[in-house]
Design a protein around this motif. Structure first.
Motif, short mmCIF file in Angstrom:
data_model
loop_
_atom_site.label_atom_id
_atom_site.label_comp_id
_atom_site.label_asym_id
_atom_site.label_seq_id
_atom_site.Cartn_x
_atom_site.Cartn_y
_atom_site.Cartn_z
N PHE A 1 0.79 -1.22 0.00
CA PHE A 1 0.00 0.00 0.00
C PHE A 1 0.83 1.28 0.00
O PHE A 1 0.51 2.22 -0.74
N PRO A 2 1.91 1.36 0.79
CA PRO A 2 2.71 2.60 0.77
C PRO A 2 3.17 2.96 -0.64
O PRO A 2 3.21 4.15 -0.98
N ASN A 3 3.46 1.96 -1.46
CA ASN A 3 3.89 2.26 -2.83
C ASN A 3 2.76 2.87 -3.64
O ASN A 3 2.97 3.80 -4.42
N THR A 4 1.55 2.33 -3.44
CA THR A 4 0.40 2.90 -4.15
C THR A 4 0.12 4.31 -3.65
O THR A 4 -0.22 5.19 -4.43
N VAL A 5 0.27 4.50 -2.34
CA VAL A 5 0.05 5.84 -1.78
C VAL A 5 1.02 6.83 -2.40
O VAL A 5 0.63 7.91 -2.86
N LYS A 6 2.30 6.43 -2.47
CA LYS A 6 3.31 7.32 -3.07
C LYS A 6 2.91 7.65 -4.51
O LYS A 6 2.94 8.81 -4.92
N LEU A 7 2.52 6.62 -5.23
CA LEU A 7 2.14 6.83 -6.63
C LEU A 7 0.91 7.73 -6.73
O LEU A 7 0.89 8.68 -7.52
N ALA A 8 -0.10 7.44 -5.89
CA ALA A 8 -1.33 8.22 -5.98
C ALA A 8 -1.10 9.67 -5.58
O ALA A 8 -1.61 10.59 -6.22
N ILE A 9 -0.30 9.88 -4.53
CA ILE A 9 -0.05 11.26 -4.10
C ILE A 9 0.73 12.00 -5.18
O ILE A 9 0.38 13.13 -5.55
N ALA A 10 1.75 11.34 -5.72
CA ALA A 10 2.53 11.99 -6.78
C ALA A 10 1.64 12.31 -7.97
O ALA A 10 1.70 13.41 -8.54
N ALA A 11 0.77 11.36 -8.32
CA ALA A 11 -0.13 11.57 -9.46
C ALA A 11 -1.12 12.68 -9.17
O ALA A 11 -1.40 13.53 -10.02
N ALA A 12 -1.62 12.68 -7.93
CA ALA A 12 -2.59 13.71 -7.56
C ALA A 12 -1.92 15.09 -7.61
O ALA A 12 -2.51 16.05 -8.09
N LEU A 13 -0.69 15.16 -7.13
CA LEU A 13 0.03 16.44 -7.18
C LEU A 13 0.17 16.90 -8.62
O LEU A 13 -0.08 18.06 -8.94
N VAL A 14 0.59 15.97 -9.48
CA VAL A 14 0.73 16.32 -10.90
C VAL A 14 -0.62 16.81 -11.43
O VAL A 14 -0.72 17.87 -12.04
N ALA A 15 -1.66 16.01 -11.15
CA ALA A 15 -2.98 16.34 -11.70
C ALA A 15 -3.46 17.68 -11.20
O ALA A 15 -3.95 18.51 -11.96
N TRP A 16 -3.31 17.91 -9.89
CA TRP A 16 -3.88 19.11 -9.31
C TRP A 16 -3.06 20.34 -9.67
O TRP A 16 -3.60 21.35 -10.09
N ILE A 17 -1.76 20.23 -9.51
CA ILE A 17 -0.93 21.41 -9.79
C ILE A 17 -1.00 21.76 -11.27
O ILE A 17 -1.35 22.87 -11.65
N VAL A 18 -0.71 20.77 -12.12
CA VAL A 18 -0.73 21.04 -13.56
C VAL A 18 -2.14 21.42 -14.00
O VAL A 18 -2.34 22.39 -14.72
N GLY A 19 -3.13 20.65 -13.53
CA GLY A 19 -4.51 20.89 -13.93
C GLY A 19 -4.98 22.28 -13.54
O GLY A 19 -5.53 23.02 -14.36
N ILE A 20 -4.73 22.65 -12.30
CA ILE A 20 -5.23 23.94 -11.82
C ILE A 20 -4.48 25.09 -12.50
O ILE A 20 -5.09 26.04 -12.98
N ILE A 21 -3.16 24.96 -12.59
CA ILE A 21 -2.39 26.04 -13.23
C ILE A 21 -2.81 26.21 -14.69
O ILE A 21 -3.08 27.33 -15.14
N CYS A 22 -2.91 25.09 -15.39
CA CYS A 22 -3.31 25.19 -16.80
C CYS A 22 -4.72 25.74 -16.92
O CYS A 22 -5.02 26.53 -17.82
N GLY A 23 -5.59 25.31 -16.01
CA GLY A 23 -6.97 25.80 -16.04
C GLY A 23 -7.02 27.31 -15.84
O GLY A 23 -7.74 28.02 -16.53
#
Lengths: 325, 308, 533
Positions: B95-117
């Protein structure tokens, strides 16, 4: 010039849409003398709000100023950069809006929203700014200012919110306050209080006010001088007393006739038949002619403002005839 | 407030029992048998019998279910048939590996998504807006595995900027999978941010802020964003579950030992306790994510604070 | 705003550069380290519990005997933990001499009682690998709990022991080379709780010890300093679990893997990339075994020997080999695969003759298109196998036999096959040890064995002879018997459709000097036989 706060000359502003240019403000000139309250009246869609927004340079896309000059205390606003204009807003000229329900940010404490306005323009600490806000709250008649400071907009009544808006607009003691239908959303007793407050502030803060309203009652109560707008143009201008005593333009007359009582807030312009014309399909000549009861052959030509008496200008061919006849 | 919390907990428990029951039923309806799969090509009838008894699979369905639920409430998720280890141990390592992946992905999604938006909204109808919205449409419509494989091929294989397999590469190994997984969400977040921001920019209080003397960028940051971000947060919570399902693919392509791969292995082996455990666990995560979004929502929007 | 974008780009570039430390020639890799990939993880390190993956048993443990691949490619059985053995004249009793001085990796000495324990454990621990010890006298009694010890196993002293079989079996020594027969330590097993699951509990005599196992991620083997044999060139093996074959492919090409098993790689990539760009890096080992087409004799149509013969005639194996495997497979004629002891080189392959097949069906009284059955596919099988299914479907259609492919996931597939109700399927058998009994007995030893493979072979006389054949002590005579039975099953009864044996390809990385695949062509290999540059 020293006694003129705002001088608008030949201002034109248009919306550029796919269907063509809409001349929402067409060659408008307005003079606002120091410590005066100027009214702009007309039906909705006549260009009052557009004029106000043009002065603030807050036109919404795709609106644009296409000509004319706006001078505030001698400073040409149309020549300023966006950043310079931003510094003028709030500091030298501010504005309050019709809908106190939606004009405040719902997720921010009202005190903070007012505090922002002064922090933007004055190099003072937050604590000093808060003191200033509370002082201003008292000045605009907000009871328990400390408590209100930490309220969110949805926790306050409409009247209180409009007082907050006024406090926000006045906190930097601007030279000019533009109030766009400030009391339309309020009930009659609150309306009277707000108007009283604005009159008082004009004297204490030394601010000129441009009051925009469709309500002749409100105009009559507070304004020194009135401009009547129709289809983006000024059709008549005069001091308040003259305008109400001796309206010359058929449109102004229609407005007067439709007011059953000056105290009646819900005035309906029932006696002017027809509706406000589509600005894309204006008739030739006088824009009001299709609705005018006194229409004649001359109305087919473009009309210009004629001075029928000192400081009383009318955009109607007929008014000239009255004078001569 | 307290009754609300109690209500929510009860709700969660009921959902979990429902999910457990559903998996229990499904695994019995579909063909395939954990023990036969475990034995592979060989078959040993005695071993089948012994293991069936050992795993309690000879007991009636409701007895098995009751035993399982009892176990879950005492923190015992059972033992994996196929990996011979306790399910909670397996989940806690992956699970910690999935958490790392999900958090990193969420950061990418949110930061990139919001800035681009934001940029797209500010430059509405300009070239940048069209470009961003085009790219985001690509983000929404291109499946995760495709993005993952293209990124892997270009950035890891051709340019060799990143390791191909993330397994032993430390945090650097999470960059590509996070982009691949977040890409999709970034697209929808950018689009939503743009549209809500444009909507909010029409609001009267934005005019108020401008009339105060704020410049456009500050108007957006101080006044528009906080209001525009509310529906975006709801979307983020909803996306949490799609991030979890996308994680399965990213974990496979980039060889990350995560809970998604554990679940896939469990399905292939008909490993009921392991599958049950991973699905229940993911359900809890999604429920918690929604709860978190609700809390965040009430922090950001004072109007609903009292109701939560 | 431009500044922010520039900053983000700069950060990404720096990260990228920091990450690209690896060199393609692997010169920065730890000396003695061998990096390999596996598509899925092992489920246990205890060979008694799995037939699936032998990487751990082959490298952590030793057997009594091993199969050694000779320079000419032939295989020979050589002593490993056993130095020598004798057979009694009746072929029932084997006496063994154990190598001296061998210790397990925890220091415990190897004795004959460890071997005895290993045999007894396979019978009593309830695992899946008890077929070899079951041949020992008294095995059934021990397994059923009627005895406490294995009667046929006698410990003479620490290094000598004898095993008596229930029936003679000439293939017994060959069977002892199977990874399932890995010798464990009796003393250690008494002490540890998690043999096969915890690294420190899994103790063998082999050249390596398991030092780390992160489930679904990787496991690490390191040189066992107490190993009795020569010190290998490979000191450490990391087996990474890389489920996606295309990831494995890219990793190899970027120098991140030292040996790549090409079996899971798409055949188009193998043909276009590996056979061209990496041709000099390829090592092949024949998979000793075969891909076969199983027909269920309980099926309405397949119960007719004429239909089965028609199926045999309808399939063009050569076409499959060229089109799917780019020539990397060898057509098979019977049941005993090429390379296995007793393979009949004279046995002819069924002739490809679709028109003849059609005629045969008409003759047998079937209307055009009447014969139909299901061909069941395990969706977890490789893309190549799936392609074979489609080609076979087309070829059978061309001969007037209507088959429909039905896809099932692995678990459902096994379930259906073991129930004996699968119409037909194509699968692969790889030899566990080099003796025809391994395939003949497994598939045709008795009704139960043909049942669980959905063959349902009906010739009981033949099955009885297959079961009895392992008891023939004369090798030549035994092989002749197997060959005759093979001929009856394949040619006369047409109960088996031989297809082909695969050539198993491996690609070697820059760091590997030599590599010899396991004799049977498994994906698993002896790491000690790999030499690094």
């Amino acid at each position: 010039m020293k006694n003129t706060t705002l001088l608008v000359e030949h201002l034109s502003a248009s919306f550029f849409t796919g269907r063509g240019e809409i001349k929402a403000v067409n060659d408008v000139s307005i003079t606002v003398p120091r410590r005066s309250i100027i009214g702009i009246v007309g039906e909705s869609g006549c260009g009052k709000s557009m004029t106000a927004r043009s002065i603030m340079r807050l036109l919404k896309y795709p609106g644009k100023i296409v000509g004319g000059s706006i001078r505030l205390m001698g400073k040409e606003l149309t020549a300023l950069t966006d950043a310079e204009m931003a510094n003028v807003r709030g500091e030298e000229i501010s504005m309050i809006f019709q809908e106190p329900m939606t004009s405040l940010n719902p997720v921010m404490k009202v005190g903070k929203q007012v505090q922002e306005a002064i922090l933007l323009h004055r190099k003072i600490t937050k604590k000093e700014a808060k003191e200033e806000v509370l002082r201003m709250f008292r000045e605009v008649g907000i009871s328990e200012p400390e408590k209100r400071y930490n309220c969110y907009p949805h926790e306050l009544s409409g009247g209180l919110r409009q007082r907050i808006m006024i406090a926000m607009a006045m906190i930097c003691r601007p030279k000019l306050l533009i109030a766009d239908e400030p009391t339309t959303a309020l009930d009659v007793t609150v309306e009277a209080q707000i108007l009283e407050l604005m009159k008082g502030l004009r004297d204490t803060v030394d601010t000129s006010i441009v009051l925009i309203s469709h309500n002749l009652g409100v105009i009559a109560e507070v304004c020194d001088y009135v401009y009547v707008m129709y289809a983006g143009q000024i059709v008549e201008q005069a001091d308040t007393f003259t305008l109400f005593e001796d309206p010359r333009h058929p449109y102004t007359k229609g407005l007067m006739a439709s007011v059953k009582s000056l105290e009646d807030k819900n005035t309906v312009l029932e006696t002017i038949h027809g509706t406000v014309p589509n600005l894309l399909e204006l008739p030739e000549g006088c824009a009001f002619s299709p609705r005018c009861g006194e229409v004649c052959e001359n109305c087919r030509q473009a009309q210009s403002l004629i001075e029928v008496a000192p400081n009383h200008l009318v955009r109607c061919y007929a008014s000239k005839e009255v004078q001569h006849g | 407030m307290v009754t609300n919390i109690v209500k929510r907990i009860l709700q969660t428990v009921l959902i979990l029992i429902g999910v457990a029951l559903l998996i229990f039923l499904m695994l019995r309806i579909i063909p395939g048998n954990a023990i036969l799969t475990m034995m592979g090509d060989k078959t040993n009838p005695e071993a089948v019998e012994r293991m069936t008894a050992e795993l309690g699979l000879d007991k009636p369905f409701y007895v098995q279910f009751w035993m399982y639920i009892k176990g879950v409430f005492t923190g015992d998720l059972g033992t994996s048939y196929s990996l011979n280890r306790s399910v909670s141990e397996l989940i806690s390592t992956s699970f910690p590996n999935t958490v790392k992946l999900a958090i990193a992905a969420a950061l990418v999604a949110w930061i990139v998504g919001i800035i681009c938006g934001i940029i797209a909204a500010v430059k509405k109808n300009g070239i940048i807006d069209h470009l961003f919205m085009g790219v985001s449409l690509l983000g929404v419509s291109v499946p995760v595995f495709m993005v993952a494989m293209v990124l892997q091929y270009l950035l890891a294989y051709k340019l060799q900027w990143f390791p191909i397999s993330s397994g032993n590469a430390g945090w650097v190994g999470y960059i590509l999978p996070a982009i691949a997984l977040g890409w999709n969400s970034a697209g929808s977040i950018a689009r939503l941010t743009r549209s809500t921001l444009l909507e909010v920019l029409q609001e009267d209080y934005i005019d108020t802020a401008r009339a105060k003397g704020y410049r456009q960028l500050y108007v957006i940051i101080r006044h528009a964003l906080r209001n525009a971000v509310l529906p975006v947060i709801t979307m983020m919570a909803v996306q949490l579950s799609s991030l979890l399902s996308g994680a399965v693919i990213c974990e496979t392509v980039f060889s990350i030992n995560g809970i998604g791969r554990l679940a896939v292995a469990a399905i292939e082996a008909r490993d009921i306790p392991l599958l049950q455990g991973t699905v229940l666990f993911s359900t809890v995560i999604v429920i918690l994510g929604n709860l978190l979004a609700d809390c965040l929502y009430s922090v950001l929007d004072p109007r609903i604070r009292k109701e939560v | 705003m431009k500044k922010i974008i520039a900053l983000i780009l700069a950060v990404v570039m720096v990260l990228g550069l920091a990450a690209c430390g690896g060199k393609k020639d692997g010169s920065d890799v730890e000396a003695g380290l061998l990096r390999v990939a596996a598509s899925y993880d092992i489920s246990t390190m205890d060979v008694a519990q799995t037939t699936d993956n032998y990487m751990i048993p082959m490298n952590i443990f030793d057997r009594l005997f091993e199969v050694e691949v000779q320079a000419d490619g032939s295989t020979e059985i050589v002593g490993s933990l056993a130095l020598d053995y004798d057979t009694s004249s009746d072929g029932l009793t084997y006496t063994f001499v154990l190598r001296e001085g061998v210790v397990f990796s925890n220091g415990s000495a190897l004795t004959a009682s460890d071997v005895q324990y290993t045999f007894e454990r396979l019978l009593t621990a309830g695992g899946v690998n008890d077929d070899v010890p079951l041949e020992v006298a008294g095995a059934e009694a021990l397994k059923n709990g009627e005895a406490d010890t294995l009667a046929g196993f006698t410990v003479i002293d620490d290094h000598n022991f004898s095993i008596t079989l229930a029936a003679p079996n000439a293939g017994f020594i060959a069977e002892l080379t199977g990874p399932a027969m890995s010798i464990v330590d009796k003393e250690t097993m008494a002490e540890v709780d998690n043999f096969g699951l915890e690294c420190e509990d899994t103790i063998g005599t082999g050249p390596y010890v398991v030092t780390e196992w992160v489930v679904n991620d990787h496991y690490t083997l390191e040189y066992n300093t107490k190993y009795w044999g020569e010190e290998p060139s490979v000191k450490k093996v990391i087996v990474s679990i890389i489920p996606d074959p295309s990831t494995q492919n890219l990793m190899y090409q970027n120098g991140e893997l030292d040996i790549l098993d090409l079996e899971s790689i798409d055949s188009a990539i193998v043909a276009n990339t590996y056979k061209t760009k990496y041709a000099d890096k390829l090592v092949s080992g024949s998979r000793v075994g075969m891909t076969y087409f199983a027909l269920n004799a309980n099926n309405e149509y397949l119960s007719d020997v004429n239909v089965r013969k028609a199926v045999q005639m309808a399939i063009d194996v050569d076409y499959i080999i060229t089109s799917v495997y780019a020539g990397d497979a060898v057509a098979q004629a019977g049941i005993i695969p090429d390379g296995v002891w007793g393979d009949n080189a004279d046995l002819a392959r069924p002739t490809y003759d679709p028109e003849g097949a059609k005629a045969l069906l008409t003759e047998a009284g079937y209307a055009e298109g009447e014969v139909q059955f299901e061909l069941v596919l395990d969706t977890s099988s490789s893309s190549n196998t799936q392609l074979v299914y489609q080609i076979v479907e087309q070829q059978l259609k061309a001969a007037g036999i209507n088959v429909t492919i039905r896809s099932l996931d692995e678990s459902s597939w096994l379930d259906l096959r073991k129930s004996g109700e699968m119409d037909s399927f194509i699968a692969n058998w790889t030899m566990d040890y080099n003796d025809p009994a391994n395939i003949m007995f497994t598939f045709f030893g008795n009704a139960e064995k043909t049942g669980i493979r959905s063959l349902n072979y009906a010739n009981e006389e033949v099955m009885a002879r297959v079961a009895a054949a392992s008891g023939i002590t004369d090798d030549a005579e035994r092989m002749a018997e197997y060959q005759e039975l093979e001929k009856i099953i394949v040619v006369d009864d047409a109960a088996w459709v031989p297809l082909f044996g695969n050539v198993h390809l491996f690609a070697l990385g820059e760091r590997v000097a030599s590599f010899v695949p396991y004799w049977a062509g498994y994906s698993n290999f002896y790491a000690k036989d790999v030499t690094l540059k």
